[in-house]
Design a protein around this motif. Sequence first.
Motif, PDB file in Angstrom:
ATOM      1  N   ARG A   1      12.670   2.165 -16.416  1.00  0.00           N
ATOM      2  CA  ARG A   1      12.952   1.355 -17.597  1.00  0.00           C
ATOM      3  C   ARG A   1      12.561  -0.092 -17.304  1.00  0.00           C
ATOM      4  NH1 ARG A   1      15.535   4.095 -21.449  1.00  0.00           N
ATOM      5  NH2 ARG A   1      15.937   2.191 -22.649  1.00  0.00           N
ATOM      6  N   VAL A   2      11.919  -0.713 -18.276  1.00  0.00           N
ATOM      7  CA  VAL A   2      11.494  -2.099 -18.148  1.00  0.00           C
ATOM      8  C   VAL A   2      11.874  -2.837 -19.430  1.00  0.00           C
ATOM      9  CG1 VAL A   2       9.560  -3.675 -17.803  1.00  0.00           C
ATOM     10  CG2 VAL A   2       9.553  -1.437 -16.690  1.00  0.00           C
ATOM     11  N   ALA A   3      12.582  -3.947 -19.268  1.00  0.00           N
ATOM     12  CA  ALA A   3      12.999  -4.754 -20.415  1.00  0.00           C
ATOM     13  C   ALA A   3      13.748  -3.919 -21.440  1.00  0.00           C
ATOM     14  CB  ALA A   3      11.802  -5.447 -21.049  1.00  0.00           C
ATOM     15  N   GLY A   4      14.555  -2.979 -20.944  1.00  0.00           N
ATOM     16  CA  GLY A   4      15.389  -2.171 -21.823  1.00  0.00           C
ATOM     17  C   GLY A   4      14.707  -0.994 -22.470  1.00  0.00           C
ATOM     18  N   MET A   5      13.415  -0.780 -22.164  1.00  0.00           N
ATOM     19  CA  MET A   5      12.690   0.331 -22.768  1.00  0.00           C
ATOM     20  C   MET A   5      12.163   1.286 -21.696  1.00  0.00           C
ATOM     21  SD  MET A   5      10.511  -1.216 -25.947  1.00  0.00           S
ATOM     22  CE  MET A   5      10.047   0.470 -26.381  1.00  0.00           C
ATOM     23  N   LYS A   6      12.035   2.520 -22.093  1.00  0.00           N
ATOM     24  CA  LYS A   6      11.561   3.556 -21.187  1.00  0.00           C
ATOM     25  C   LYS A   6      10.121   3.296 -20.767  1.00  0.00           C
ATOM     26  CE  LYS A   6      10.927   8.593 -21.016  1.00  0.00           C
ATOM     27  NZ  LYS A   6      11.048   9.849 -21.794  1.00  0.00           N
ATOM     28  N   ALA A   7       9.845   3.450 -19.480  1.00  0.00           N
ATOM     29  CA  ALA A   7       8.488   3.361 -18.945  1.00  0.00           C
ATOM     30  C   ALA A   7       8.107   4.732 -18.408  1.00  0.00           C
ATOM     31  CB  ALA A   7       8.411   2.319 -17.843  1.00  0.00           C
ATOM     32  N   ASP A   8       7.059   5.296 -18.931  1.00  0.00           N
ATOM     33  CA  ASP A   8       6.660   6.647 -18.535  1.00  0.00           C
ATOM     34  C   ASP A   8       5.179   6.804 -18.833  1.00  0.00           C
ATOM     35  OD1 ASP A   8       6.288   9.327 -18.060  1.00  0.00           O
ATOM     36  OD2 ASP A   8       8.064   9.979 -19.176  1.00  0.00           O
ATOM     37  N   GLY A   9       4.356   6.878 -17.779  1.00  0.00           N
ATOM     38  CA  GLY A   9       2.928   7.022 -18.017  1.00  0.00           C
ATOM     39  C   GLY A   9       2.155   7.305 -16.748  1.00  0.00           C
TER      40      GLY A   9
ATOM     41  N   ALA B   1       1.670   5.488 -21.489  1.00  0.00           N
ATOM     42  CA  ALA B   1       2.429   4.246 -21.327  1.00  0.00           C
ATOM     43  C   ALA B   1       2.582   3.534 -22.674  1.00  0.00           C
ATOM     44  CB  ALA B   1       1.752   3.329 -20.324  1.00  0.00           C
ATOM     45  N   VAL B   2       3.571   2.630 -22.764  1.00  0.00           N
ATOM     46  CA  VAL B   2       3.808   1.895 -24.013  1.00  0.00           C
ATOM     47  C   VAL B   2       2.763   0.801 -24.232  1.00  0.00           C
ATOM     48  CG1 VAL B   2       6.270   2.384 -24.046  1.00  0.00           C
ATOM     49  CG2 VAL B   2       5.441   0.335 -22.879  1.00  0.00           C
ATOM     50  N   VAL B   3       2.044   0.450 -23.176  1.00  0.00           N
ATOM     51  CA  VAL B   3       0.928  -0.481 -23.296  1.00  0.00           C
ATOM     52  C   VAL B   3      -0.283   0.151 -22.631  1.00  0.00           C
ATOM     53  CG1 VAL B   3       2.409  -2.526 -23.306  1.00  0.00           C
ATOM     54  CG2 VAL B   3       1.456  -1.685 -21.143  1.00  0.00           C
TER      55      VAL B   3
ATOM     56  N   LEU C   1       0.797  -1.216   0.000  1.00  0.00           N
ATOM     57  CA  LEU C   1       0.000   0.000   0.000  1.00  0.00           C
ATOM     58  C   LEU C   1       0.832   1.269   0.000  1.00  0.00           C
ATOM     59  CD1 LEU C   1      -2.887  -1.001   2.439  1.00  0.00           C
ATOM     60  CD2 LEU C   1      -2.927  -0.939  -0.066  1.00  0.00           C
ATOM     61  N   SER C   2       2.125   1.160   0.302  1.00  0.00           N
ATOM     62  CA  SER C   2       3.012   2.331   0.264  1.00  0.00           C
ATOM     63  C   SER C   2       3.853   2.354  -1.012  1.00  0.00           C
ATOM     64  CB  SER C   2       3.907   2.370   1.507  1.00  0.00           C
ATOM     65  OG  SER C   2       4.681   1.187   1.620  1.00  0.00           O
ATOM     66  N   TRP C   3       3.361   1.677  -2.059  1.00  0.00           N
ATOM     67  CA  TRP C   3       3.968   1.697  -3.397  1.00  0.00           C
ATOM     68  C   TRP C   3       5.327   1.008  -3.460  1.00  0.00           C
ATOM     69  CZ3 TRP C   3       0.149   3.291  -6.353  1.00  0.00           C
ATOM     70  CH2 TRP C   3      -0.712   4.295  -5.900  1.00  0.00           C
ATOM     71  N   ARG C   4       5.638   0.121  -2.504  1.00  0.00           N
ATOM     72  CA  ARG C   4       6.946  -0.522  -2.495  1.00  0.00           C
ATOM     73  C   ARG C   4       7.141  -1.446  -3.696  1.00  0.00           C
ATOM     74  NH1 ARG C   4       9.016  -1.471   2.657  1.00  0.00           N
ATOM     75  NH2 ARG C   4      10.487  -2.922   1.677  1.00  0.00           N
ATOM     76  N   ALA C   5       6.094  -2.098  -4.158  1.00  0.00           N
ATOM     77  CA  ALA C   5       6.243  -2.979  -5.316  1.00  0.00           C
ATOM     78  C   ALA C   5       6.793  -2.199  -6.501  1.00  0.00           C
ATOM     79  CB  ALA C   5       4.906  -3.624  -5.679  1.00  0.00           C
ATOM     80  N   GLN C   6       6.283  -0.978  -6.698  1.00  0.00           N
ATOM     81  CA  GLN C   6       6.754  -0.154  -7.804  1.00  0.00           C
ATOM     82  C   GLN C   6       8.110   0.497  -7.491  1.00  0.00           C
ATOM     83  OE1 GLN C   6       3.562   0.050  -6.528  1.00  0.00           O
ATOM     84  NE2 GLN C   6       2.662  -1.135  -8.215  1.00  0.00           N
ATOM     85  N   ARG C   7       8.195   1.145  -6.356  1.00  0.00           N
ATOM     86  CA  ARG C   7       9.405   1.905  -6.039  1.00  0.00           C
ATOM     87  C   ARG C   7      10.624   1.009  -5.848  1.00  0.00           C
ATOM     88  NH1 ARG C   7       7.585   6.502  -1.650  1.00  0.00           N
ATOM     89  NH2 ARG C   7       7.406   8.207  -3.157  1.00  0.00           N
ATOM     90  N   ASP C   8      10.487  -0.030  -5.041  1.00  0.00           N
ATOM     91  CA  ASP C   8      11.616  -0.936  -4.832  1.00  0.00           C
ATOM     92  C   ASP C   8      11.832  -1.837  -6.038  1.00  0.00           C
ATOM     93  OD1 ASP C   8      11.726   0.272  -2.409  1.00  0.00           O
ATOM     94  OD2 ASP C   8      11.355  -1.519  -1.207  1.00  0.00           O
ATOM     95  N   GLY C   9      10.891  -1.811  -6.969  1.00  0.00           N
ATOM     96  CA  GLY C   9      11.046  -2.544  -8.219  1.00  0.00           C
ATOM     97  C   GLY C   9      11.725  -1.716  -9.291  1.00  0.00           C
ATOM     98  N   GLY C  10      12.279  -0.573  -8.904  1.00  0.00           N
ATOM     99  CA  GLY C  10      13.054   0.232  -9.835  1.00  0.00           C
ATOM    100  C   GLY C  10      12.267   1.271 -10.611  1.00  0.00           C
ATOM    101  N   LEU C  11      11.028   1.528 -10.216  1.00  0.00           N
ATOM    102  CA  LEU C  11      10.209   2.524 -10.882  1.00  0.00           C
ATOM    103  C   LEU C  11       9.998   3.725  -9.963  1.00  0.00           C
ATOM    104  CD1 LEU C  11       7.501   0.124 -12.341  1.00  0.00           C
ATOM    105  CD2 LEU C  11       9.469   1.081 -13.553  1.00  0.00           C
ATOM    106  N   ALA C  12      10.066   4.902 -10.510  1.00  0.00           N
ATOM    107  CA  ALA C  12       9.826   6.119  -9.738  1.00  0.00           C
ATOM    108  C   ALA C  12       8.336   6.429  -9.751  1.00  0.00           C
ATOM    109  CB  ALA C  12      10.615   7.284 -10.320  1.00  0.00           C
ATOM    110  N   VAL C  13       7.754   6.563  -8.569  1.00  0.00           N
ATOM    111  CA  VAL C  13       6.346   6.922  -8.437  1.00  0.00           C
ATOM    112  C   VAL C  13       6.279   8.379  -8.007  1.00  0.00           C
ATOM    113  CG1 VAL C  13       4.180   6.463  -7.225  1.00  0.00           C
ATOM    114  CG2 VAL C  13       5.683   4.568  -7.836  1.00  0.00           C
ATOM    115  N   THR C  14       5.749   9.239  -8.871  1.00  0.00           N
ATOM    116  CA  THR C  14       5.707  10.675  -8.598  1.00  0.00           C
ATOM    117  C   THR C  14       4.308  11.219  -8.858  1.00  0.00           C
ATOM    118  OG1 THR C  14       6.360  11.239 -10.859  1.00  0.00           O
ATOM    119  CG2 THR C  14       8.130  10.925  -9.257  1.00  0.00           C
TER     120      THR C  14
END
Length: 216
Positions: A121-129, A153-155, A56-69
């Motif tokens: 970045r996910v699988a070598g591609m930029k993630a932004d959405g 997002a790319v998807v 619930l504190s966004w750890r899956a995303q943040r500690d998974g290498g994604l910036a949550v802003t």
Amino acid sequence: MRRGTFRDETVDYAAVGATQAPDLMQYPPERSTPAHESWRLGSGEARFQTASEALLSWRAQRDGGLAVTDVRPAAGPMYSGVSFDDEGHPVAPSRLEADQRFDADGTPWVGSGTTIHVRGRVAGMKADGEFRVIFAIEEPRRVGFALGTVGGAVVTGEESFMIDWYDNDEVWFTVRAFDAPRAFLYKVYPPFVRRRRRALFQRYLRAISPLYSTPA
């Protein structure tokens, strides 16, 4: 039995809530690729509480290498959104209102209707959405939420994250998703969608349980 879907103009896809459909893997939304994985995190109430707070504190995303802003909670009382039982029937919301909670840096926790921006970045591609929390669940033995794409997002699609504490005392983490390609590269090479999803699943798992076990 197929479930009906409804449209929420805040997201960019029609099958809102479809990650909770029992037949997601057999009948995914049109032109999308479904995915489902479950992992045993351990057992006991302490493990359930720790994993739930991390989720619930966004750890899956943040500690998974994604910036949550740009976390923007919904205005007004929070509503838990639509949830379903094991047979796909809608059930009453688990909570209608809640006090807003924040992590150590002041970021609001997950709440239904919250909008976030994700970068990385996910699988070598930029993630932004942008993504929107379409439902959030907090029950004595089940905690989770679903994110739907809003734009950029790319998807396009949805992913849900659930922590369950079962009657046998085991605690499990389940992620379900469906992705339809939007970026040109993903449209031309559909296997990249699956590659991206596998990478995301492993990041989420490591973020919630560094000593993860073998998938079920």
